[in-house]
Every structure is written in structure tokens, then in C-alpha cells.
Enzyme design. Structure first.
Site, PDB file in Angstrom:
ATOM      1  N   LYS A  21       0.833  -1.216   0.000  1.00  0.00           N
ATOM      2  CA  LYS A  21       0.000   0.000   0.000  1.00  0.00           C
ATOM      3  C   LYS A  21       0.866   1.264   0.000  1.00  0.00           C
ATOM      4  CE  LYS A  21      -2.022  -1.304   3.828  1.00  0.00           C
ATOM      5  NZ  LYS A  21      -1.383  -2.628   4.030  1.00  0.00           N
ATOM      6  N   ARG A  77      -9.963   0.597   8.606  1.00  0.00           N
ATOM      7  CA  ARG A  77      -9.367  -0.689   8.974  1.00  0.00           C
ATOM      8  C   ARG A  77     -10.419  -1.651   9.537  1.00  0.00           C
ATOM      9  NH1 ARG A  77      -3.607   0.171   8.673  1.00  0.00           N
ATOM     10  NH2 ARG A  77      -2.519  -1.482   9.755  1.00  0.00           N
ATOM     11  N   ARG A 108      11.345  -5.825   5.125  1.00  0.00           N
ATOM     12  CA  ARG A 108      11.122  -4.376   4.935  1.00  0.00           C
ATOM     13  C   ARG A 108      12.065  -3.561   5.821  1.00  0.00           C
ATOM     14  NH1 ARG A 108       5.201  -1.894   5.336  1.00  0.00           N
ATOM     15  NH2 ARG A 108       5.147  -2.966   7.339  1.00  0.00           N
ATOM     16  N   ARG A 129      11.029  -1.890  11.464  1.00  0.00           N
ATOM     17  CA  ARG A 129       9.913  -1.526  12.347  1.00  0.00           C
ATOM     18  C   ARG A 129       9.719  -2.574  13.436  1.00  0.00           C
ATOM     19  NH1 ARG A 129       4.884   0.108   8.484  1.00  0.00           N
ATOM     20  NH2 ARG A 129       3.803  -0.967  10.161  1.00  0.00           N
ATOM     21  N   ARG A 177      -0.570  -9.258  13.457  1.00  0.00           N
ATOM     22  CA  ARG A 177      -1.130  -8.238  12.550  1.00  0.00           C
ATOM     23  C   ARG A 177      -1.938  -8.885  11.429  1.00  0.00           C
ATOM     24  NH1 ARG A 177       3.890  -5.350  10.575  1.00  0.00           N
ATOM     25  NH2 ARG A 177       2.503  -3.870   9.560  1.00  0.00           N
TER      26      ARG A 177
END
Ligand code: ADP
Ligand code: AMP
Length: 213
Positions: free
Chosen positions: A13, A87, A126, A159, A170
Site C-alpha cells: 500500500k 481498517r 522491509r 519496524r 497483525r
């Protein structure tokens, strides 16, 4: 043409929003980015959000809605992409009321579809620039100098919620709370589904074609 971009964590995204901003002049409103900024600044909102974010849980609806309301108020007619919001179903209905009170409309909800195995690979690899927020991947999109942002030279970080245990939580939250939005967007007649397991530029071309651009 105002958009929602949605999909599981790691679907791409943020990556695709950055392209929509640079290529098509959109303004990105990312609730995750806004919350991380509040955490960095140490505001009371940030302190409240941090422990939930580090555990991969959603922060309260009224907190994110306040951030979105504030951002929508600064657009001056620029088309926007909502990234990471709504969300859950309650956020969607609050968004609909907010948009109608502001005389704004959503034209498309772009759903980025990616297999769950690939999502874990994307999230664990990431790396994010600690200063400008640019997004990299250790294998798919490595920085020119390891650990340094190509654009501003600042250190890249991993992160806290991209660690393996939290990734699982998540994805669970996504499947329970966010995935049901797909049917709602379909009912609203604005769903655009894109196979986002393909390379970044191919995914972007597919999004563009859904937007007729
Ligand atoms: P999201 O905002 O949906 O959580 P990101 O845009 O941050 O996802 O992407 C998650 C990770 O996957 C990043 O490391 C990014 O570089 C990588 N990534 C994004 N899109 C692709 C793609 N199409 N192919 C390969 N890797 C990708
Ligand atoms: P993201 O950057 O979209 O992956 O979001 C990171 C984290 O921020 C999420 O795991 C949540 O804790 C929080 N967050 C982001 N957007 C929302 C939202 N719309 N509602 C609730 N929590 C959110």
C-alpha cells in the site's frame, strides 16, 4: 478521483501510494505514518498508540478518525489516497459520514491481493528510512549502500511490528477486522482488485488502468 488503498500488511500500500503521489499528484493520508509521527514526537496520542502498535493491535477508532479528519481538512481540492484507513467496518461508516459532511466522495477502493506467505517475506525484509520514510526491501529493493537511505542517507530501520511474532498477530487482526471491508466496497460498487504479488511497476500499471489513467 479519491481513493482508498487496502490490503494486508505488506501488500504494498505504501509503495503504491508513493507512486500515485509522484506520478499522478495524489496526497497520501497514511494513518500508520501519522501514528508513527505522533510516537516519534512523544505526544500523548503517540504514547497511547505505541504499545498497541508494537503489539500489532489497532489503536482506537476515535484516535485515527481524528487524524484523518485533520488531514482531510488540509487538502484544498487535491485528490487523496487513504492508506491504512478504514481498517474495520466501524471506521468505514464513520468515514462515510465524515466525507459526506465535507462534500467529498470516494471513487475507488483499490484492493491489493497478495498470498500470505509472500506477505511474511515482504514484512520481515522491509526496511524504512528513519528520516524520510522511504521504503526498501532487503532482497526485492535493497538500498545502494546497505543500511542507508538512497534519497537522504539517513539510517534504515526495522519496524518493531515487522518482527515475526507481531507479523502473525497483525495478519490475524487484518483477517478478522479489515478483510470484511472488501465485500462492503464491492456493494458500494467501487472495488478494484489488483494482483499485487507481481513486481512494483506491473502492479502500478494495473492500478493506473483501473483509474483510467
Ligand atoms: P504496506 O504499506 O501494504 O504495509 P509496503 O508498501 O511497505 O506495504 O511494502 C512492504 C514491503 O514489500 C516493502 O519492503 C516493499 O519494498 C516490498 N514491496 C512492496 N511492493 C512490492 C512488490 N510489488 N514486489 C516486491 N516487493 C514489494
Ligand atoms: P500500518 O503502517 O498501516 O501497517 O499501521 C501500523 C499500525 O498502526 C497498525 O498495526 C495499527 O496499530 C496502527 N494503525 C494504522 N492505521 C490504523 C487504523 N486505521 N486503525 C487503527 N489502527 C491503525
Amino acid at each position: 478521483m479519491n481513493l482508498v488503498i487496502f490490503g494486508a500488511p505488506g501488500a504494498g500500500k505504501g509503495t503504491q501510494s508513493a507512486l500515485l503521489v509522484s506520478e499522478l499528484g495524489y496526497r497520501q493520508i497514511s494513518t500508520g505514518d501519522l501514528l508513527r509521527k505522533a510516537v516519534r514526537e512523544g505526544s500523548s496520542l503517540g504514547l497511547e498508540a505505541k504499545s498497541l502498535m508494537d503489539r500489532g493491535q489497532l489503536v482506537p477508532d476515535e484516535v485515527v478518525l481524528g487524524l484523518v479528519r485533520e488531514s482531510l481538512g488540509t487538502l484544498n481540492g487535491v485528490p487523496f489516497i487513504l492508506d491504512g484507513f478504514p481498517r474495520n467496518l466501524s471506521q468505514l461508516s464513520q468515514l462515510q459520514s465524515l466525507l459526506s459532511s465535507l462534500g467529498l466522495k470516494l471513487s475507488r477502493a483499490v484492493f491489493l491481493s497478495v498470498d500470505s506467505g509472500l506477505l511474511v517475506e515482504r514484512l520481515s525484509g522491509r526496511r524504512v528510512c528513519s528520516k524520510c520514510g522511504s521504503v526498501y526491501h532487503l532482497i526485492a529493493k535493497p538500498p545502494r549502500t546497505p543500511g542507508e537511505c538512497d534519497l537522504c542517507g539517513a539510517p534504515l530501520s526495522h519496524r518493531p511490528d515487522d518482527k515475526e511474532g507481531v507479523i502473525r498477530d497483525r495478519l490475524g487482526v487484518y483477517n478478522r477486522d479489515t478483510a470484511p471491508l472488501k465485500d462492503e466496497f464491492r456493494k458500494l460498487g467501487i472495488l478494484a482488485e489488483v494482483d499485487a504479488g507481481r513486481p512494483e511497476t506491473v502492479v502500478f500499471a494495473a492500478i493506473r488502468s483501473h483509474l483510467g489513467k
